[in-house]
Design a protein around this motif. Structure first.
Motif, PDB file in Angstrom:
ATOM      1  N   PHE A  30       1.018  -0.979  -0.292  1.00  0.00           N
ATOM      2  CA  PHE A  30       0.261   0.064  -0.426  1.00  0.00           C
ATOM      3  C   PHE A  30       0.797   1.457   0.102  1.00  0.00           C
ATOM      4  CE2 PHE A  30      -0.853   2.952   3.933  1.00  0.00           C
ATOM      5  CZ  PHE A  30      -2.227   3.859   3.641  1.00  0.00           C
ATOM      6  N   LYS A 112       8.828   4.772   8.043  1.00  0.00           N
ATOM      7  CA  LYS A 112       9.555   3.962   8.939  1.00  0.00           C
ATOM      8  C   LYS A 112       8.826   2.754   9.948  1.00  0.00           C
ATOM      9  CE  LYS A 112       5.487   4.176  10.561  1.00  0.00           C
ATOM     10  NZ  LYS A 112       4.881   3.843  10.033  1.00  0.00           N
ATOM     11  N   TYR A 141       3.535  13.298   8.957  1.00  0.00           N
ATOM     12  CA  TYR A 141       2.095  13.989   9.542  1.00  0.00           C
ATOM     13  C   TYR A 141       2.301  15.711   9.635  1.00  0.00           C
ATOM     14  CZ  TYR A 141       0.395   9.887   9.277  1.00  0.00           C
ATOM     15  OH  TYR A 141      -0.606   8.563   9.178  1.00  0.00           O
ATOM     16  N   TYR A 169      -2.599   7.258  19.072  1.00  0.00           N
ATOM     17  CA  TYR A 169      -3.103   7.501  17.884  1.00  0.00           C
ATOM     18  C   TYR A 169      -3.992   5.834  18.199  1.00  0.00           C
ATOM     19  CZ  TYR A 169      -0.623   6.798  12.883  1.00  0.00           C
ATOM     20  OH  TYR A 169      -1.339   6.756  11.379  1.00  0.00           O
ATOM     21  N   GLN A 171      -6.233   3.146  15.708  1.00  0.00           N
ATOM     22  CA  GLN A 171      -6.503   2.405  14.432  1.00  0.00           C
ATOM     23  C   GLN A 171      -7.489   0.779  14.426  1.00  0.00           C
ATOM     24  OE1 GLN A 171      -2.377   1.859  12.412  1.00  0.00           O
ATOM     25  NE2 GLN A 171      -2.800   3.883  11.264  1.00  0.00           N
ATOM     26  N   TRP A 173      -7.443  -2.075  12.065  1.00  0.00           N
ATOM     27  CA  TRP A 173      -7.302  -2.549  11.341  1.00  0.00           C
ATOM     28  C   TRP A 173      -6.322  -3.861  11.472  1.00  0.00           C
ATOM     29  CZ3 TRP A 173      -1.612  -4.103   9.203  1.00  0.00           C
ATOM     30  CH2 TRP A 173      -0.684  -3.130  10.031  1.00  0.00           C
ATOM     31  N   ARG A 183       3.548  -7.295   9.974  1.00  0.00           N
ATOM     32  CA  ARG A 183       4.119  -6.434  10.610  1.00  0.00           C
ATOM     33  C   ARG A 183       3.483  -7.498  12.195  1.00  0.00           C
ATOM     34  NH1 ARG A 183       5.074  -1.009   9.659  1.00  0.00           N
ATOM     35  NH2 ARG A 183       3.702  -0.417   7.911  1.00  0.00           N
ATOM     36  N   ASP A 197       5.210   0.907  14.239  1.00  0.00           N
ATOM     37  CA  ASP A 197       4.720   1.912  12.851  1.00  0.00           C
ATOM     38  C   ASP A 197       4.107   3.019  13.513  1.00  0.00           C
ATOM     39  OD1 ASP A 197       3.509   1.748  10.667  1.00  0.00           O
ATOM     40  OD2 ASP A 197       2.033   0.147  11.482  1.00  0.00           O
ATOM     41  N   ILE A 198       2.984   2.407  14.962  1.00  0.00           N
ATOM     42  CA  ILE A 198       2.476   4.483  14.674  1.00  0.00           C
ATOM     43  C   ILE A 198       2.726   5.562  15.252  1.00  0.00           C
ATOM     44  CG2 ILE A 198       0.035   3.506  13.932  1.00  0.00           C
ATOM     45  CD1 ILE A 198      -0.721   3.094  16.080  1.00  0.00           C
ATOM     46  N   HIS A 201       5.426   7.637  14.699  1.00  0.00           N
ATOM     47  CA  HIS A 201       4.661   8.794  13.867  1.00  0.00           C
ATOM     48  C   HIS A 201       4.355   9.357  15.510  1.00  0.00           C
ATOM     49  CE1 HIS A 201       4.247   8.485  10.063  1.00  0.00           C
ATOM     50  NE2 HIS A 201       3.430   7.647  10.043  1.00  0.00           N
ATOM     51  N   GLN A 255      -3.403  -0.619  18.380  1.00  0.00           N
ATOM     52  CA  GLN A 255      -4.166  -1.107  16.569  1.00  0.00           C
ATOM     53  C   GLN A 255      -5.481  -1.678  16.646  1.00  0.00           C
ATOM     54  OE1 GLN A 255      -0.232  -1.986  15.209  1.00  0.00           O
ATOM     55  NE2 GLN A 255      -0.232  -0.585  13.858  1.00  0.00           N
ATOM     56  N   ASN A 262      -6.919   5.465  11.154  1.00  0.00           N
ATOM     57  CA  ASN A 262      -5.930   6.566  11.341  1.00  0.00           C
ATOM     58  C   ASN A 262      -5.918   7.653  11.823  1.00  0.00           C
ATOM     59  OD1 ASN A 262      -2.827   6.347  10.937  1.00  0.00           O
ATOM     60  ND2 ASN A 262      -3.807   7.480   9.114  1.00  0.00           N
ATOM     61  N   TYR A 321      -3.696  13.226   3.702  1.00  0.00           N
ATOM     62  CA  TYR A 321      -2.838  12.056   4.402  1.00  0.00           C
ATOM     63  C   TYR A 321      -1.571  12.175   2.914  1.00  0.00           C
ATOM     64  CZ  TYR A 321      -0.366   8.289   4.570  1.00  0.00           C
ATOM     65  OH  TYR A 321       0.855   7.440   4.953  1.00  0.00           O
TER      66      TYR A 321
HETATM   67  C1  SOE Z   1      -0.144   1.646   9.298  1.00  0.00           C
HETATM   68  O1  SOE Z   1      -0.258   1.629  10.731  1.00  0.00           O
HETATM   69  C2  SOE Z   1       0.321   2.668   8.482  1.00  0.00           C
HETATM   70  O2  SOE Z   1      -0.264   2.909   7.167  1.00  0.00           O
HETATM   71  C3  SOE Z   1       1.577   3.071   9.060  1.00  0.00           C
HETATM   72  O3  SOE Z   1       2.289   2.308   8.696  1.00  0.00           O
HETATM   73  C4  SOE Z   1       1.853   4.807   8.331  1.00  0.00           C
HETATM   74  O4  SOE Z   1       2.431   4.944   8.599  1.00  0.00           O
HETATM   75  C5  SOE Z   1       0.839   5.222   9.020  1.00  0.00           C
HETATM   76  O5  SOE Z   1       0.774   7.133   8.578  1.00  0.00           O
HETATM   77  C6  SOE Z   1      -0.254   5.191   8.382  1.00  0.00           C
HETATM   78  O6  SOE Z   1      -0.776   3.620   8.794  1.00  0.00           O
END
Ligand code: SOE
Length: 375
Positions: A30, A112, A141, A169, A171, A173, A183, A197-198, A201, A255, A262, A321
């Motif tokens: 992706f 990252k 971001y 943060y 999510q 998924w 992951r 992963d997040i 950020h 997550q 997101n 985004y």
């Molecule tokens: C999945 O958690 C993901 O695609 C991250 O890997 C990205 O860095 C983030 O911007 C959006 O979510």
């Protein structure tokens, strides 16, 4: 028009592609598509892509719009005359790709978390510096205009005495047992999954916006979803921290938070003003005051210069985004041409995130003990 005139025009026609950066992508998931769209927007030539097999590379070339697929990275580096390589592979493969690109004198944008260990991240910083190539990390971001606005206001002292730094943060998924990803495996993604992963950020954004650093932290993680085949288990992480300037903060990472896709939120609470940014509503910045609060809308006509620079569209024409990703890639390319765009996240920032991740891991292994972050 006379024949002579036509001949002259054709002869003087510059090669449209001369001067365009030649970029390649390694990885085909992706995020590779996101990078490819940004590369096209920046008017680079996407000359090649490498995937996990030559067949997949051919398919990826079609999907992301690259000129061709290559059998492997060495083949692409040898033949494609790249200016910039985008590394979009699983995390454990970043080091090898970065070292190869730097050895070939190619600038690198590496996903990252930059590395699965701080030591590997430090190696990447060193090889990029030795080769004299730019190393950029998509902490994208930072490129939302309202994040720059928030940063400008905090730096100008608008918050007064900053009392706390907090956010999350979230999510969803990975909220079901059948959800799968590389992951989930520590040997591909690293020992910390959600934080790497997040969480990376969020911490990058906090330190960038507040212009402060997390100095010590206490972290816990929880495995929430039963996944017998996974070798990471941090579905949720909580981190309490204190910054170098003595401010306190709290972060929640998940997550497996149903309904949150997101949702990165960052709030800076001060005695004069508070500010809150929500990645899913990036056109707005909440500005809180004791006598009244308001939602500030992105409007290049009224924003600080750095925020206005990243506002490519007039107010009311929503940016999101992909726009912040595009701005990050454009600035990375500008850096590869010798410019110094403000706020570009570099390999140093990737190393910083890897250091924070190792500190979180150390604290988690010690039952949440307060742990100093190595400088
Ligand atoms: C999945 O958690 C993901 O695609 C991250 O890997 C990205 O860095 C983030 O911007 C959006 O979510």
């Amino acid at each position: 028009m006379s024949v002579t005139a036509i001949t002259t025009t054709v002869a003087e026609q510059p090669d449209e592609r001369a001067g365009m950066l030649r970029v390649g992508v390694v990885g085909a998931g992706f995020i590779a598509g996101v990078h490819a769209r940004s590369a096209r927007t920046a008017q680079a030539r996407l000359v090649g892509v490498v995937a996990s097999s030559p067949e997949r590379a051919a398919g990826a070339a079609e999907t992301i719009g690259a000129e061709r697929g290559y059998a492997d990275l060495d083949a692409m580096l040898a033949a494609a005359e790249l200016d910039v390589l985008h590394v979009c592979t699983p995390n454990s493969l970043h080091l090898e790709a970065v070292v190869a690109a730097a050895a070939a004198g190619v600038h690198v944008i590496c996903e990252k978390p930059l590395a699965t260990t701080a030591q590997d991240a430090a190696t990447m910083v060193a090889v990029a510096a030795e080769a004299g190539v730019v190393g950029a990390v998509p902490f994208v971001y930072r490129f939302h205009p309202m994040v720059r606005e928030l940063r400008a206001r905090v730096r100008a002292g608008a918050a007064g005495n900053i009392a706390s730094l907090h956010g999350s943060y979230l999510q969803d998924w990975l909220s079901r047992p059948e959800d799968d990803s590389w992951r989930l495996q520590a040997d591909s993604g690293g020992a910390l999954r959600a934080f790497g992963d997040i969480g990376s950020h969020w911490c990058d954004l906090l330190e960038y916006v507040a212009d402060d650093r997390i100095a010590r932290l206490s972290a816990r993680t929880a495995a929430v979803v039963h996944r017998p085949d996974a070798t990471t288990d941090d579905d949720v992480a909580t981190v309490s921290f204190e910054t170098a300037s003595g401010r306190l903060g709290v972060l929640v990472i998940s997550q497996v938070a149903a309904g949150r896709k997101n949702r990165l939120t960052l709030e800076i609470s001060g005695t004069e003003a508070s500010f809150a940014f929500d990645q899913e509503n990036p056109e707005l910045l909440w500005v809180g005051g004791r006598d009244g609060s308001r939602l500030l809308q992105r409007d290049p006509a009224t924003l600080s210069p750095d925020a206005a620079r990243l506002s490519h569209l007039p107010a009311g024409h929503a940016q999101g985004y992909q726009d912040c990703f595009n701005a990050f890639v454009a600035d990375s390319y500008a850096a590869s041409r010798g410019q110094q765009p403000a706020g570009l996240p570099t390999f140093e920032d990737g190393l910083r995130a890897a250091t924070l991740a190792e500190t979180v891991l150390a604290s988690v292994s010690d039952n949440g003990a307060w742990t100093e972050v190595a400088r």
